[in-house]
Design an enzyme around this catalytic site. Structure first.
Site, short mmCIF file in Angstrom:
data_model
loop_
_atom_site.label_atom_id
_atom_site.label_comp_id
_atom_site.label_asym_id
_atom_site.label_seq_id
_atom_site.Cartn_x
_atom_site.Cartn_y
_atom_site.Cartn_z
N GLY A 49 0.84 -1.21 0.00
CA GLY A 49 0.00 0.00 0.00
C GLY A 49 0.87 1.25 0.00
O GLY A 49 0.62 2.19 0.75
N VAL B 240 -3.33 -7.56 -1.14
CA VAL B 240 -2.67 -8.32 -0.07
C VAL B 240 -3.60 -9.33 0.60
O VAL B 240 -3.14 -10.25 1.27
CB VAL B 240 -2.02 -7.40 1.01
CG1 VAL B 240 -0.89 -6.57 0.42
CG2 VAL B 240 -3.05 -6.55 1.72
N ASN C 260 1.95 -2.27 5.45
CA ASN C 260 1.26 -0.99 5.69
C ASN C 260 -0.17 -0.98 5.15
O ASN C 260 -1.01 -0.24 5.67
CB ASN C 260 2.09 0.12 5.04
CG ASN C 260 1.31 1.41 4.90
OD1 ASN C 260 1.15 2.16 5.87
ND2 ASN C 260 0.77 1.68 3.71
N SER D 153 -2.25 0.17 14.93
CA SER D 153 -2.94 1.44 15.20
C SER D 153 -3.15 1.55 16.71
O SER D 153 -3.28 0.53 17.40
CB SER D 153 -4.31 1.45 14.52
OG SER D 153 -5.11 2.49 15.04
N TYR E 81 -11.95 -2.91 12.64
CA TYR E 81 -10.61 -2.33 12.45
C TYR E 81 -9.73 -2.57 13.69
O TYR E 81 -8.58 -2.99 13.59
CB TYR E 81 -10.77 -0.85 12.16
CG TYR E 81 -9.50 -0.10 11.86
CD1 TYR E 81 -8.83 -0.27 10.65
CD2 TYR E 81 -8.96 0.81 12.79
CE1 TYR E 81 -7.66 0.44 10.36
CE2 TYR E 81 -7.81 1.51 12.52
CZ TYR E 81 -7.15 1.34 11.31
OH TYR E 81 -6.00 2.04 11.04
N LYS F 244 -6.24 -4.63 14.00
CA LYS F 244 -4.98 -4.00 14.43
C LYS F 244 -4.45 -4.62 15.73
O LYS F 244 -3.23 -4.67 15.94
CB LYS F 244 -5.19 -2.49 14.58
CG LYS F 244 -5.49 -1.79 13.24
CD LYS F 244 -4.35 -1.93 12.25
CE LYS F 244 -4.56 -1.15 10.97
NZ LYS F 244 -3.43 -1.26 10.05
N ILE G 12 -3.58 10.39 12.11
CA ILE G 12 -2.61 10.89 11.13
C ILE G 12 -3.34 11.47 9.92
O ILE G 12 -4.31 10.87 9.43
CB ILE G 12 -1.66 9.75 10.67
CG1 ILE G 12 -1.07 8.98 11.88
CG2 ILE G 12 -0.57 10.28 9.75
CD1 ILE G 12 -0.19 9.78 12.81
P1 NDP Z 1 -4.58 5.43 2.98
O1 NDP Z 1 -6.01 5.06 2.77
O2 NDP Z 1 -4.10 6.77 2.60
O3 NDP Z 1 -3.64 4.35 2.28
C1 NDP Z 1 -3.88 2.97 2.43
C2 NDP Z 1 -3.09 2.23 1.38
O4 NDP Z 1 -3.33 0.83 1.52
C3 NDP Z 1 -3.51 2.61 -0.05
O5 NDP Z 1 -2.37 2.72 -0.86
C4 NDP Z 1 -4.35 1.43 -0.48
O6 NDP Z 1 -4.37 1.19 -1.86
C5 NDP Z 1 -3.64 0.29 0.22
N1 NDP Z 1 -4.49 -0.89 0.30
C6 NDP Z 1 -5.71 -1.01 0.86
N2 NDP Z 1 -6.17 -2.25 0.69
C7 NDP Z 1 -5.21 -2.95 0.03
C8 NDP Z 1 -5.09 -4.29 -0.44
N3 NDP Z 1 -6.06 -5.18 -0.23
N4 NDP Z 1 -3.97 -4.65 -1.08
C9 NDP Z 1 -2.97 -3.76 -1.30
N5 NDP Z 1 -3.02 -2.48 -0.90
C10 NDP Z 1 -4.14 -2.08 -0.25
O7 NDP Z 1 -4.34 5.16 4.53
P2 NDP Z 1 -3.14 5.58 5.51
O8 NDP Z 1 -1.95 5.94 4.76
O9 NDP Z 1 -3.71 6.49 6.49
O10 NDP Z 1 -2.94 4.16 6.24
C11 NDP Z 1 -1.77 3.38 6.12
C12 NDP Z 1 -1.76 2.37 7.26
O11 NDP Z 1 -1.70 3.09 8.50
C13 NDP Z 1 -3.00 1.51 7.32
O12 NDP Z 1 -2.66 0.20 7.72
C14 NDP Z 1 -3.82 2.18 8.41
O13 NDP Z 1 -4.71 1.27 9.03
C15 NDP Z 1 -2.73 2.65 9.34
N6 NDP Z 1 -3.12 3.71 10.26
C16 NDP Z 1 -3.53 4.94 9.77
C17 NDP Z 1 -3.91 5.92 10.66
C18 NDP Z 1 -4.36 7.27 10.23
O14 NDP Z 1 -4.78 8.06 11.10
N7 NDP Z 1 -4.29 7.64 8.98
C19 NDP Z 1 -3.90 5.66 12.11
C20 NDP Z 1 -3.46 4.36 12.49
C21 NDP Z 1 -3.08 3.43 11.58
P3 NDP Z 1 -5.65 1.63 -2.74
O15 NDP Z 1 -5.52 3.10 -2.90
O16 NDP Z 1 -5.47 0.87 -3.99
O17 NDP Z 1 -6.87 1.21 -1.98
#
Ligand code: NDP
Length: 245
Positions: A10, A62, A88, A140, A153, A157, A186
């Site tokens: 991701g 994934v 991620n 998280s 969720y 996590k 974030i």
């Molecule tokens: P975003 O939604 O900005 O990015 C998530 C990424 O994961 C995207 O690139 C998405 O791709 C990819 N993704 C989702 N599902 C799949 C899949 N099945 N296979 C491959 N890729 C996938 O979220 P964040 O950057 O905020 O989150 C990143 C990580 O951090 C996550 O695990 C989230 O749970 C965790 N997190 C985030 C927080 C926040 O406040 N933002 C807080 C705590 C944890 P696509 O665009 O193709 O869907």
């Protein structure tokens, strides 16, 4: 540093993209996993190439084990190894338990927890062969504290934390370190969807009184990927502005 290879799932937006950029700046060549084709995919590749590093884009969902196997084979065929894995990729499908659809519970577990399992299962045998490796799982704070409206969720996590600690014990003797980073609130597209009122309420509960940035999370991942963390395994580092104190 000799060429080290990092795989970030991701990795084309949000926290994953910042991790890819910061690891590229630190000298790693980067395999970026993505799920959906979008202009951000090529854009991220170009941003990393600007850092003078090599980039391999690998498409895979994934949550699907066959796609993860194929993704890892592509990286091994190109570079012969994976030194750092950052699990991620993640999604949210929020809702109160009484209204939650089975598919919303299952798809979040499938992507966040089973996705982490799928990719780790493919990568660990290669790391065992090279007798070193680092796995960094993005959990998280809600996996630690729970959160109303996020049973699915938070369970995924919290599962990642149990997975991290168990795998750390399994592979420590093989020179592989496994840790988790638990971000708080974030600024990314995941939190963009929240209303201003909800955002203000959350900020008021954070001792530092602000949202964190993807870069602040990425810097901790960089530390865990580096030699500086050589005596740390099975840990969960909260990057949450004090939210969980
Ligand atoms: P975003 O939604 O900005 O990015 C998530 C990424 O994961 C995207 O690139 C998405 O791709 C990819 N993704 C989702 N599902 C799949 C899949 N099945 N296979 C491959 N890729 C996938 O979220 P964040 O950057 O905020 O989150 C990143 C990580 O951090 C996550 O695990 C989230 O749970 C965790 N997190 C985030 C927080 C926040 O406040 N933002 C807080 C705590 C944890 P696509 O665009 O193709 O869907």
């Amino acid at each position: 540093m000799a060429e080290e290879i990092a795989l970030i799932t991701g990795g084309t937006k949000g926290i994953g993209k910042q991790i890819a950029i910061i690891l590229a700046k630190a000298g790693y060549d980067i395999a970026i996993n993505y799920r959906s084709q979008s202009p951000e995919v090529e854009q991220t590749k170009q941003e990393i190439e600007k850092e003078g590093r090599k980039v391999l884009l690998v498409k895979a969902d994934v949550s699907k084990s066959e796609e993860c196997k194929c993704m890892c084979e592509q990286i091994i065929n190109k570079w012969g190894k994976i030194d750092i894995l950052v699990n991620n990729a993640g999604i949210t499908k929020d809702g109160l338990l009484i209204r939650m659809k089975d598919d919303d519970f299952e798809s979040v577990i499938r992507t966040n927890l089973i996705g982490t399992y799928n990719v780790s299962k493919e990568v660990v045998p290669y790391m065992i062969r090279q007798k070193k490796g680092k796995i960094i799982n993005i959990s998280s704070v809600v996996g630690v504290s729970g959160n109303a409206g996020q049973c699915n969720y938070a369970a995924s996590k919290a599962g990642i934390i149990g997975f991290t600690k168990s795998l750390a014990k399994e592979v420590a003797s093989r020179g592989i370190l496994v840790n988790a980073v638990a971000p708080g609130f974030i600024k990314t597209s995941m939190t963009e969807v929240l209303s201003e009122t909800v955002k203000e309420n959350i900020k008021n509960q954070i001792p530092l009184k602000r949202m964190g940035t993807a870069e602040e999370v990425a810097k901790v991942v960089k530390f865990l990927a580096s030699e500086d963390s050589s005596y740390i395994t099975g840990q969960v580092i909260l990057v949450d502005g004090g939210m969980c104190i």
